[in-house]
Design an enzyme around this catalytic site. Structure first.
Site, PDB file in Angstrom:
ATOM      1  N   ASN A   6       0.808  -0.662   0.176  1.00 17.05           N
ATOM      2  CA  ASN A   6       0.097   0.192   0.165  1.00 17.05           C
ATOM      3  C   ASN A   6       1.259   1.137   0.190  1.00 17.05           C
ATOM      4  O   ASN A   6       1.082   1.571   0.990  1.00 17.05           O
ATOM      5  CB  ASN A   6      -1.089  -0.236   0.976  1.00 17.05           C
ATOM      6  CG  ASN A   6      -1.779   0.893   1.553  1.00 17.05           C
ATOM      7  OD1 ASN A   6      -2.004   1.770   0.605  1.00 17.05           O
ATOM      8  ND2 ASN A   6      -2.331   1.486   2.630  1.00 17.05           N
ATOM      9  N   LYS A   8      -0.050   4.453  -0.181  1.00 15.14           N
ATOM     10  CA  LYS A   8      -0.613   5.672   0.215  1.00 15.14           C
ATOM     11  C   LYS A   8       0.028   6.776  -0.275  1.00 15.14           C
ATOM     12  O   LYS A   8      -0.383   6.299  -1.852  1.00 15.14           O
ATOM     13  CB  LYS A   8      -0.045   5.287   1.700  1.00 15.14           C
ATOM     14  CG  LYS A   8      -0.335   4.488   2.097  1.00 15.14           C
ATOM     15  CD  LYS A   8      -0.382   5.040   4.304  1.00 15.14           C
ATOM     16  CE  LYS A   8      -0.879   3.403   4.753  1.00 15.14           C
ATOM     17  NZ  LYS A   8      -0.571   3.506   5.810  1.00 15.14           N
ATOM     18  N   HIS A  90      -9.727   1.678   4.952  1.00 14.62           N
ATOM     19  CA  HIS A  90      -8.619   1.296   5.011  1.00 14.62           C
ATOM     20  C   HIS A  90      -8.510   2.168   6.203  1.00 14.62           C
ATOM     21  O   HIS A  90      -9.390   3.718   6.506  1.00 14.62           O
ATOM     22  CB  HIS A  90      -7.435   1.977   4.412  1.00 14.62           C
ATOM     23  CG  HIS A  90      -6.206   2.424   4.788  1.00 14.62           C
ATOM     24  ND1 HIS A  90      -5.184   3.207   5.865  1.00 14.62           N
ATOM     25  CD2 HIS A  90      -5.071   1.559   4.404  1.00 14.62           C
ATOM     26  CE1 HIS A  90      -4.542   2.625   6.172  1.00 14.62           C
ATOM     27  NE2 HIS A  90      -4.500   1.205   5.979  1.00 14.62           N
ATOM     28  N   GLU A  92      -7.245   5.005   7.631  1.00 11.37           N
ATOM     29  CA  GLU A  92      -7.483   5.877   7.820  1.00 11.37           C
ATOM     30  C   GLU A  92      -8.417   6.555   6.712  1.00 11.37           C
ATOM     31  O   GLU A  92      -8.761   7.805   6.495  1.00 11.37           O
ATOM     32  CB  GLU A  92      -5.699   6.112   6.089  1.00 11.37           C
ATOM     33  CG  GLU A  92      -4.654   6.080   6.955  1.00 11.37           C
ATOM     34  CD  GLU A  92      -3.603   5.459   6.828  1.00 11.37           C
ATOM     35  OE1 GLU A  92      -3.069   5.529   5.246  1.00 11.37           O
ATOM     36  OE2 GLU A  92      -2.255   5.996   7.175  1.00 11.37           O
ATOM     37  N   GLU A 160      -5.785  -4.747  10.647  1.00 13.14           N
ATOM     38  CA  GLU A 160      -4.730  -3.447  10.599  1.00 13.14           C
ATOM     39  C   GLU A 160      -5.215  -2.971  12.884  1.00 13.14           C
ATOM     40  O   GLU A 160      -5.951  -2.107  11.502  1.00 13.14           O
ATOM     41  CB  GLU A 160      -4.556  -2.791  10.089  1.00 13.14           C
ATOM     42  CG  GLU A 160      -4.406  -3.340   7.863  1.00 13.14           C
ATOM     43  CD  GLU A 160      -3.541  -1.974   7.000  1.00 13.14           C
ATOM     44  OE1 GLU A 160      -1.977  -2.636   6.957  1.00 13.14           O
ATOM     45  OE2 GLU A 160      -4.597  -1.734   6.844  1.00 13.14           O
ATOM     46  N   GLY A 166       2.432   2.462  10.829  1.00 12.31           N
ATOM     47  CA  GLY A 166       3.021   3.272  10.566  1.00 12.31           C
ATOM     48  C   GLY A 166       3.858   3.907  11.848  1.00 12.31           C
ATOM     49  O   GLY A 166       4.505   5.051  11.597  1.00 12.31           O
ATOM     50  N   SER A 202       2.961  -2.122  10.289  1.00  9.98           N
ATOM     51  CA  SER A 202       4.775  -2.099  10.536  1.00  9.98           C
ATOM     52  C   SER A 202       5.203  -3.934  10.359  1.00  9.98           C
ATOM     53  O   SER A 202       5.914  -3.349  10.978  1.00  9.98           O
ATOM     54  CB  SER A 202       4.857  -1.760  12.290  1.00  9.98           C
ATOM     55  OG  SER A 202       3.883  -0.093  12.372  1.00  9.98           O
ATOM     56  N   GLY A 224       4.491   1.692   4.715  1.00 10.60           N
ATOM     57  CA  GLY A 224       6.161   2.364   5.020  1.00 10.60           C
ATOM     58  C   GLY A 224       7.058   1.107   4.024  1.00 10.60           C
ATOM     59  O   GLY A 224       7.647   1.412   3.072  1.00 10.60           O
TER      60      GLY A 224
HETATM   61  P1  PGA Z   1       2.456   0.291   7.518  1.00 11.37           P
HETATM   62  O1  PGA Z   1       1.134   0.312   7.067  1.00 11.37           O
HETATM   63  O2  PGA Z   1       2.792  -1.055   7.305  1.00 11.37           O
HETATM   64  O3  PGA Z   1       3.855   1.528   7.331  1.00 11.37           O
HETATM   65  O4  PGA Z   1       2.353   0.066   8.890  1.00 11.37           O
HETATM   66  C1  PGA Z   1       0.652  -0.529   6.411  1.00 11.37           C
HETATM   67  C2  PGA Z   1      -0.997  -0.027   6.124  1.00 11.37           C
HETATM   68  O5  PGA Z   1      -1.646   1.126   6.192  1.00 11.37           O
HETATM   69  O6  PGA Z   1      -1.834  -1.143   5.142  1.00 11.37           O
END
Ligand code: PGA
Length: 241
Positions: A6, A8, A90, A92, A160, A166, A202, A224
């Site tokens: 992802n 983003k 998601h 976010e 998640e 993140g 993460s 990330g």
């Molecule tokens: P992250 O994000 O691996 O940076 O924690 C995962 C995601 O939001 O899909």
């Protein structure tokens, strides 16, 4: 196993093209790789992925087929441009755009009717976990977000925990086991016996191997670490180790 990237709202176009090309240089037998890119990149990245087995997806779509929805992107547009799957719900989008589980379900129905597969994200906040409501929160999100009409193979779930996205904080093996077992039971009883469940939050090449040993973890959704092709490759390698 499925390992999904992802991106983003990252990175710039030239870096994105290079990253996609770098993904293609490694083959990962036994791993389905999915790349969720920003909408303007679907066409240029599709070109980079030609000849590879990496699937391309959008990070969101609208619940309507078309119309006066300035700034939005329809499932049909994603499909026309070469996407085969869309990421929905998601955290976010749930947090910053107020997306409800009802809206996620409407988007999922539209996406599926358009011919896309869907990956629906669920996960609890830290406050919900601390008050003992993590599993109940996730099961409630599933109950409302997942349309019962979806075929089991057109659906993937990404669990998640919001507090792990993140932040560098990963859920423990015990936490992931409890949640993925609960999600698996829910999926079976709702008729989604073949739906896969990914863990996200993460994930990196150093912690992936342990996460992949957990029961009912069928892969990872990676934010990330997916922006560094060596890290993404490391996670894919861990998925089949
Ligand atoms: P992250 O994000 O691996 O940076 O924690 C995962 C995601 O939001 O899909």
């Amino acid at each position: 196993m499925i390992v999904a990237a992802n991106w983003k709202m990252n990175p710039g176009l030239s870096e994105a093209k290079k990253l996609a090309s770098d993904y293609c240089t490694a083959a990962h037998k036994g791993v389905t790789r999915i790349l969720f890119v920003p909408h303007p990149y679907i066409v240029p990245i599709r070109k980079r992925l030609q000849g590879s087995d990496i699937l391309l997806g959008g990070q969101d779509c609208h619940q309507m087929q078309s119309g006066a929805h300035t700034g939005d992107v329809s499932a049909g547009m994603l499909q026309n441009c070469g996407a085969s799957i869309v990421l929905l719900g998601h955290s976010e989008r749930r947090a910053y755009y107020g997306e409800t589980s009802e809206l996620v379900a409407a988007k999922a129905t539209m996406a599926f009717e358009t011919g896309l597969s869907v990956m629906i994200c669920v996960g609890e906040t830290l406050a919900q976990r601390n008050s003992g409501d993590a599993l109940a929160t996730v099961l409630q999100q599933l109950t409302i977000s997942v349309p019962v009409t979806l075929p089991t193979t057109a659906l993937t779930i990404a669990y998640e925990p919001v507090w792990a996205i993140g932040t560098g904080k990963v859920a423990t093996v015990a936490e992931i086991t409890e949640m993925h077992t609960g999600i698996r039971h829910w999926l079976y009883s709702a008729g989604f016996g073949r739906t896969k469940i990914l863990y996200g939050g993460s994930v990196n090449p150093r912690n992936a191997a342990e996460i992949f040993t957990v029961a009912h973890v069928d892969g990872a959704l990676v934010g990330g670490a997916s922006l560094i092709s060596a890290d993404f490759d490391g996670i894919c390698a861990a998925a089949v180790a």
